[in-house]
Design a protein around this motif. Structure first.
Motif, short mmCIF file in Angstrom:
data_model
loop_
_atom_site.label_atom_id
_atom_site.label_comp_id
_atom_site.label_asym_id
_atom_site.label_seq_id
_atom_site.Cartn_x
_atom_site.Cartn_y
_atom_site.Cartn_z
N ASP A 34 8.44 0.33 9.49
CA ASP A 34 8.24 -0.92 8.77
C ASP A 34 7.39 -0.73 7.40
O ASP A 34 6.49 0.14 7.27
CB ASP A 34 7.29 -1.88 9.63
N ASN A 35 7.79 -1.79 6.71
CA ASN A 35 7.21 -2.01 5.38
C ASN A 35 7.14 -0.88 4.42
O ASN A 35 6.36 -0.88 3.55
CB ASN A 35 5.55 -2.65 5.72
N CYS A 36 7.88 0.05 4.56
CA CYS A 36 8.06 1.17 3.47
C CYS A 36 8.71 0.91 2.45
O CYS A 36 9.72 -0.06 2.41
CB CYS A 36 8.58 2.59 4.10
N LYS A 37 8.35 1.21 1.25
CA LYS A 37 9.22 1.04 -0.06
C LYS A 37 9.42 2.64 -0.63
O LYS A 37 8.79 3.45 -0.62
CB LYS A 37 8.32 0.49 -1.31
N ILE A 38 10.75 2.76 -0.62
CA ILE A 38 11.34 4.00 -1.09
C ILE A 38 12.01 3.50 -2.59
O ILE A 38 12.95 3.06 -2.54
CB ILE A 38 12.53 4.74 -0.29
N PHE A 39 11.39 4.02 -3.63
CA PHE A 39 11.96 3.71 -5.13
C PHE A 39 13.17 4.20 -5.32
O PHE A 39 13.72 4.92 -4.51
CB PHE A 39 10.71 3.95 -6.03
N GLY A 40 13.83 4.17 -6.34
CA GLY A 40 15.04 4.62 -6.76
C GLY A 40 15.14 6.21 -6.80
O GLY A 40 14.16 6.81 -7.00
N PHE A 41 16.39 6.73 -6.55
CA PHE A 41 16.73 8.05 -7.03
C PHE A 41 15.92 9.21 -6.03
O PHE A 41 15.51 10.20 -6.38
CB PHE A 41 16.50 8.60 -8.45
N CYS A 42 15.55 8.70 -5.05
CA CYS A 42 14.89 9.54 -4.23
C CYS A 42 15.89 10.08 -3.18
O CYS A 42 17.16 9.61 -2.95
CB CYS A 42 14.16 8.96 -3.14
N ASN A 43 15.55 11.50 -2.59
CA ASN A 43 16.46 12.40 -1.98
C ASN A 43 15.70 12.68 -0.70
O ASN A 43 14.79 13.47 -0.68
CB ASN A 43 16.85 13.49 -2.67
N LEU A 44 15.95 11.97 0.25
CA LEU A 44 15.12 12.12 1.95
C LEU A 44 16.13 12.77 2.79
O LEU A 44 17.26 12.03 2.84
CB LEU A 44 14.69 10.97 2.31
N TYR A 45 15.98 13.71 3.51
CA TYR A 45 16.81 14.09 4.69
C TYR A 45 15.90 14.81 5.63
O TYR A 45 15.19 15.49 5.56
CB TYR A 45 17.68 15.08 4.24
#
Ligand code: COA
Ligand code: ZN
Length: 206
Positions: A34-45
């Motif tokens: 909850d309440n996370c902010k992932i900004f633009g152009f991120c690569n998460l796996y």
């Protein structure tokens, strides 16, 4: 809110009130609380991001990474497999973690190396801060420790220690109140809040 240009795979679990910015690529079994902010152009796996954490733009986070609650991961950082980050940790801009001490593209016979390498782990304990441009080899960083900008961290860092330089060395202590203490002693008293801070010696190295 998930920006319409972000690509989020079906396996991803997303909590309440999460923001995912433009052109981010979130794949495999990522968990974003909850309440996370992932900004633009991120690569998460394949990673897990704890509640209220903020991930700046152009950050890559690999599989099996665990990031705690209320962390700030600033733009352009690379967090590789083998890294575990506690709660309330600050990771500055362009911080690079390392999990392979002897990297090679191909073996003696010219075959591409895929799985035949040794994954080394890094642990960042709660409330530690890592300055911008630091390079973190596989070590343990203690609670409340502060890594200076541009440091190359080759040895584990005791809790409350300030380290910087190449290779990084202990230069002082930092109190949870934010006060910097320039003495290097096993125990020091903070002249601002009166706390006794224990900067442990190298027996801490894990
Ligand atoms: C490491 C740090 C906490 C030291 O702060 P400090 O104790 O107040 O240090 P000072 O500014 O008094 O500097 C003390 C000495 O260390 C040197 N120094 C300071 N930071 C250094 C660093 N990161 N690497 C190498 N040397 C450094 C200074 O040049 C000075 O050297 P001198 O005594 O020869 O003149 C701070 O400089 C730092 O790097 N913080 C991280 C900031 C950051 O990356 N923020 C990210 C978000 S923007
Ligand atoms: Zn203090």
């Amino acid at each position: 809110m998930i920006h319409p240009t972000a690509i989020v795979s079906k396996k991803v679990k997303i909590g309440k009130n999460v923001y995912i910015g433009p052109f981010s690529f979130i794949q495999d079994n990522v968990v974003i609380e909850d309440n996370c902010k992932i900004f633009g152009f991120c690569n998460l796996y394949g990673c897990k991001i704890g509640k209220n954490t903020k991930i700046g733009p152009f950050v890559e986070i690999q599989k099996n990474v665990v990031i705690g609650e209320k962390c700030k991961i600033q733009s352009h950082s690379f967090i590789c497999e083998g890294v575990k980050i506690g709660n309330g940790v600050f990771v500055g801009h362009g911080v690079i973690f390392i999990n392979d001490k002897i990297p090679k593209a191909v073996d003696e016979k010219g075959r591409m190396i895929t799985t035949e390498w040794k994954l080394l782990e890094t642990i960042v304990e709660d409330f530690a801060s890592i300055g911008s441009g630091a390079v973190i080899l596989p070590v343990k960083i203690g609670r409340h420790a502060l890594i200076g900008a541009g440091a190359v961290v080759t040895k584990s860092v005791p809790k409350h220690a300030i380290v910087y330089g190449v290779p990084a060395e202990i230069k002082g202590a930092i109190c949870p109140c934010g006060n910097i203490i320039k003495e290097i002693k096993k125990e020091v008293k903070c002249d601002k809040c009166g706390r006794i801070i224990g900067v442990e010696d190298e027996s801490y190295r894990g």
